[in-house]
Design a protein around this motif. Structure first.
Motif, short mmCIF file in Angstrom:
data_model
loop_
_atom_site.label_atom_id
_atom_site.label_comp_id
_atom_site.label_asym_id
_atom_site.label_seq_id
_atom_site.Cartn_x
_atom_site.Cartn_y
_atom_site.Cartn_z
N VAL A 93 112.75 84.81 24.58
CA VAL A 93 112.63 85.81 25.65
C VAL A 93 113.47 87.04 25.34
N ARG A 94 114.69 86.80 24.92
CA ARG A 94 115.58 87.93 24.59
C ARG A 94 115.08 88.67 23.34
N PRO A 142 108.58 88.85 32.68
CA PRO A 142 108.81 87.85 33.75
C PRO A 142 108.05 86.55 33.52
N VAL A 143 106.86 86.63 32.92
CA VAL A 143 106.07 85.42 32.66
C VAL A 143 106.76 84.57 31.61
N LEU A 144 107.31 85.21 30.59
CA LEU A 144 108.05 84.46 29.56
C LEU A 144 109.27 83.78 30.15
N LEU A 145 109.91 84.43 31.11
CA LEU A 145 111.09 83.85 31.75
C LEU A 145 110.76 82.55 32.47
N HIS A 146 109.53 82.41 32.93
CA HIS A 146 109.11 81.19 33.63
C HIS A 146 108.68 80.09 32.66
N GLY A 147 108.81 80.34 31.36
CA GLY A 147 108.55 79.29 30.38
C GLY A 147 107.16 79.27 29.79
N PRO A 195 104.20 79.92 27.18
CA PRO A 195 104.20 80.16 25.74
C PRO A 195 103.81 81.62 25.43
N LEU A 196 104.33 82.14 24.34
CA LEU A 196 104.06 83.52 23.95
C LEU A 196 102.57 83.73 23.69
N SER A 197 101.90 82.75 23.08
CA SER A 197 100.47 82.88 22.78
C SER A 197 99.64 83.02 24.05
N ASP A 198 100.02 82.29 25.12
CA ASP A 198 99.30 82.41 26.39
C ASP A 198 99.58 83.74 27.07
N VAL A 199 100.79 84.21 26.95
CA VAL A 199 101.18 85.47 27.60
C VAL A 199 100.44 86.66 26.97
N LEU A 200 100.16 86.57 25.68
CA LEU A 200 99.50 87.68 24.98
C LEU A 200 97.98 87.68 25.13
N LYS A 201 97.41 86.61 25.68
CA LYS A 201 95.95 86.49 25.79
C LYS A 201 95.28 87.62 26.57
N PRO A 202 95.86 88.08 27.68
CA PRO A 202 95.18 89.14 28.45
C PRO A 202 95.12 90.49 27.74
N PHE A 203 95.70 90.60 26.56
CA PHE A 203 95.76 91.90 25.87
C PHE A 203 95.16 91.80 24.47
N PRO A 204 93.86 91.45 24.37
CA PRO A 204 93.24 91.30 23.04
C PRO A 204 93.13 92.61 22.27
N HIS A 205 93.12 93.75 23.01
CA HIS A 205 93.03 95.04 22.33
C HIS A 205 94.34 95.42 21.66
N LEU A 206 95.43 94.77 22.03
CA LEU A 206 96.73 95.05 21.42
C LEU A 206 97.18 93.94 20.48
N PHE A 207 96.87 92.70 20.84
CA PHE A 207 97.26 91.54 20.04
C PHE A 207 95.98 90.76 19.69
N PRO A 208 95.47 90.92 18.46
CA PRO A 208 94.20 90.29 18.08
C PRO A 208 94.22 88.78 18.26
N MET A 209 93.03 88.20 18.48
CA MET A 209 92.90 86.76 18.73
C MET A 209 93.46 85.95 17.56
#
Length: 272
Positions: free
Chosen positions: A156-157, A180-185, A187-201
């Motif tokens: 997170v940090r 904030p979502v990462l703070l709740h535990g 996974p990074l891969s799940d947190v990045l899913k809503p942004f496919p235009h920035l973080f490719p699949m």
């Protein structure tokens, strides 16, 4: 600073400083590769502008005066260049203020957070440069994550610190929203899913594998190496592709200037 603090607490300051040094060197090399690929087009464009100004201000006025005395009509392209040059010479303060105002407005827009975000978002949608900007930011982001986590900083940090190394405000704002979502535990891969235009699949899937195998640092290093290679190759290809376009642009400009200078002379020669 955060990495050095962790190195002091864990008693691995020497290893931490060595890692920071390597990271800075790699970042500098990546930046220089992009800068070097863009240097040639910038130099050519500047020289082209200087040639246009020189011909318009020094050569054309003398030719125009001669043809005015001979009462010979000037071609359209020559009249356009002459009228533009005459306007700039007769209203230098207005032209100077317009140029200063233009660059000042650009600077003010760049300093304003909202307008800079809009500009950065537009940059990401550019046909070729948009992908290069994405890969450049992803390379820096995952390199920073790998370096921080290897030094003992939490995920997170690490994400919070790594976002500060990015050059695009769209990526920074996105990482602010996922914090904030990462703070709740989550996974990074799940947190990045809503942004496919920035973080490719593909990148998210690799991160997911790293999370399941417990080898996130190694995965981040591999992703960083991939994007660094992509940036390097893309800048080389872009530099190669830009050259023919610049040659055509120079030919058009030089041809237009030649026509504006020699067409009146040809008309006089034909009339005699």
């Amino acid at each position: 600073v955060e990495t050095i603090g962790v190195g002091e607490v864990t008693g691995k300051l020497s290893e931490t400083m060595d890692r920071i040094s390597t990271d800075l060197e790699r970042d500098y090399e990546l930046y220089k590769k992009v800068q070097g690929a863009m240097a040639y087009p910038v130099v050519v464009i500047v020289v082209m502008i200087i040639v246009i100004i020189t011909v318009s201000t020094l050569i054309l006025p003398q030719i125009a005066q001669l043809f005015i005395e001979l009462n010979t009509p000037l071609p359209l392209i020559t009249r356009v260049l002459l009228n533009t040059t005459t306007f700039m010479q007769n209203h230098p303060y207005f032209v100077a203020l317009a140029v200063i105002g233009f660059f000042a407005s650009l600077y003010a827009a760049w300093k304003n957070r909202r307008s800079r975000y809009i500009m950065h978002k537009a940059f990401l949608k550019l046909p070729i440069f948009g992908e290069l900007i994405k890969e450049f930011n992803l390379a820096r982001f995952f390199r920073a994550l790998e370096s921080l986590m290897m030094s003992g900083v939490s995920l997170v940090r690490s994400v919070d610190i790594a976002k500060k190394t990015l050059k695009n405000d769209v990526y920074k704002k996105t990482l602010d929203t996922i914090h904030p979502v990462l703070l709740h535990g989550s996974p990074l891969s799940d947190v990045l899913k809503p942004f496919p235009h920035l973080f490719p699949m593909q990148t998210r899937r690799i991160v997911e594998v790293g999370e399941k195998t417990g080898k996130l640092e190694e995965v981040f290093l591999r992703i960083n190496a991939h994007y660094e290679r992509a940036v390097y190759h893309k800048t080389q290809v872009m530099a190669s592709l830009i050259e023919p376009f610049l040659i055509v642009a120079i030919a058009i400009v030089v041809g237009g200037l030649a026509v504006s200078v020699f067409m009146p002379i040809y008309q006089v020669a034909v009339s005699f």
